[in-house]
Design an enzyme around this catalytic site. Structure first.
Site, PDB file in Angstrom:
ATOM      1  N   ASP A   8       6.443 103.023  99.582  1.00 54.36           N
ATOM      2  CA  ASP A   8       5.655 103.819  98.634  1.00 54.36           C
ATOM      3  C   ASP A   8       6.215 105.232  98.520  1.00 54.36           C
ATOM      4  O   ASP A   8       7.142 105.602  99.256  1.00 54.36           O
ATOM      5  CB  ASP A   8       4.171 103.845  99.063  1.00 54.36           C
ATOM      6  CG  ASP A   8       3.965 104.130 100.543  1.00 54.36           C
ATOM      7  OD1 ASP A   8       4.930 104.539 101.223  1.00 54.36           O
ATOM      8  OD2 ASP A   8       2.834 103.944 101.025  1.00 54.36           O
ATOM      9  N   HIS A  17      -5.988 100.535 103.928  1.00 60.40           N
ATOM     10  CA  HIS A  17      -4.872 100.388 102.984  1.00 60.40           C
ATOM     11  C   HIS A  17      -3.579 100.040 103.708  1.00 60.40           C
ATOM     12  O   HIS A  17      -3.385 100.424 104.871  1.00 60.40           O
ATOM     13  CB  HIS A  17      -4.698 101.618 102.077  1.00 60.40           C
ATOM     14  CG  HIS A  17      -4.165 102.862 102.710  1.00 60.40           C
ATOM     15  ND1 HIS A  17      -4.853 104.060 102.715  1.00 60.40           N
ATOM     16  CD2 HIS A  17      -2.991 103.127 103.327  1.00 60.40           C
ATOM     17  CE1 HIS A  17      -4.124 104.995 103.303  1.00 60.40           C
ATOM     18  NE2 HIS A  17      -2.991 104.453 103.687  1.00 60.40           N
ATOM     19  N   GLU A  31      -4.973 101.073  97.984  1.00 64.17           N
ATOM     20  CA  GLU A  31      -6.282 101.572  98.391  1.00 64.17           C
ATOM     21  C   GLU A  31      -7.353 100.495  98.175  1.00 64.17           C
ATOM     22  O   GLU A  31      -7.115  99.510  97.457  1.00 64.17           O
ATOM     23  CB  GLU A  31      -6.618 102.812  97.552  1.00 64.17           C
ATOM     24  CG  GLU A  31      -5.670 103.996  97.795  1.00 64.17           C
ATOM     25  CD  GLU A  31      -5.937 104.726  99.110  1.00 64.17           C
ATOM     26  OE1 GLU A  31      -6.374 104.087 100.077  1.00 64.17           O
ATOM     27  OE2 GLU A  31      -5.693 105.945  99.160  1.00 64.17           O
TER      28      GLU A  31
END
Ligand code: GLP
Length: 262
Positions: A66, A137, A142
């Site tokens: 990410d 998460h 999320e």
């Protein structure tokens, strides 16, 4: 799902052992790397193995999970920079073969599609390291994330921005509001997943991961559908698991056939 309850440094060593074994069997393996504090012990163990001449990353490639949206290219918390400091500066993994998401991309959907394709072109991820957020998460998926999600932009929850303020001098307003993240289905495509969690702060998320029903509200529970997940937790992170289950996990690990590995 295999749950192993050990001291953090022992868990880190087990994860490092699995990665060293993989690289020695398959030098061009594809690694899935995570940022955050949870995998730091693994990276330190890998750097030590590399210095000892036990492993080379020269032919490997890697994908990061990410990235924050909007951080300057030289921002110390940009995950591309974080993984340099935490791992790439200490081993012979070629930075050109480490794929990251560009949080400054003009065309965000295009950037996410490019990243997904790059994983496919690389033949998929062999082993994926994961941490877990206090809200359950994984990567930045999320609560409420689709269990079938792919790489995309997400809004960070208030909880995650509070948790991550420690990386931004304690100033929550400096934590970006958005991120790009591999989706849950993207992560689930990895062949082996190793999730690490330490401390009491993670105990609720670990409880849901191991004992809870599969739910988008606790995104890590998607891993219950994966055939090869290793969960490496310390006593505190395991603190909310049922006692009889903890005993079962301990007995399973203590009596595990040596040939089985992680
Ligand atoms: C962060 C990251 C995740 C990480 C998690 C836990 O926000 N995006 O990849 O696993 O939250 O972080 P830490 O390991 O620092 O506790």
């Amino acid at each position: 799902m295999e749950v192993i309850i050990q001291e953090p440094h022992e868990g880190a060593n087990l994860a490092a052992d699995a990665i060293v074994e993989l690289l020695n069997a398959k030098p061009d393996a594809v690694l899935g790397l995570a940022t955050g504090s949870s995998p730091l012990g693994v990276y330190q163990a890998l750097a030590a193995r590399y210095r000892a001449g036990e492993v080379s990353f020269a032919r490997a490639s890697a994908f990061l999970l990410d990235e924050y949206v909007g951080l300057d290219a030289d921002h110390p918390q940009r995950y591309r920079n974080v993984i340099h400091r935490d791992l790439l500066d200490h081993v012979d993994l070629d930075p050109a073969r480490v794929h990251t998401l560009d949080g400054l991309a003009e065309d965000i959907p295009g950037e996410c599609a490019r990243f997904e394709q790059a994983i496919v072109d690389a033949g998929g991820v062999d082993v994926q390291l994961l941490g877990i957020g206090t809200d359950g998460h994984i990567a930045f998926n999320e609560p409420g994330s689709s269990l079938a999600s792919r790489t995309r932009i997400k809004t960070l929850t208030a909880q995650t921005r509070r948790d991550n303020a420690r990386f931004f001098a304690g100033d929550e307003s400096q934590v970006p509001t958005h991120c790009l993240t591999q989706g849950l289905a993207t992560i689930m495509a990895a062949r082996h997943i190793i999730l690490l969690a330490q401390s009491r702060a993670k105990s609720e998320a670990i409880y849901h991961l191991v004992e809870g029903p599969v739910s988008a509200m606790w995104p890590a529970t998607a891993l219950q559908h994966h055939p090869h997940v290793t969960v490496l937790v310390d006593e505190e992170a395991a603190g909310r698991l049922q006692l009889q289950l903890v005993e079962y996990f301990r007995r399973s690990y203590d009596t595990k056939p040596a040939w089985q590995g992680l």
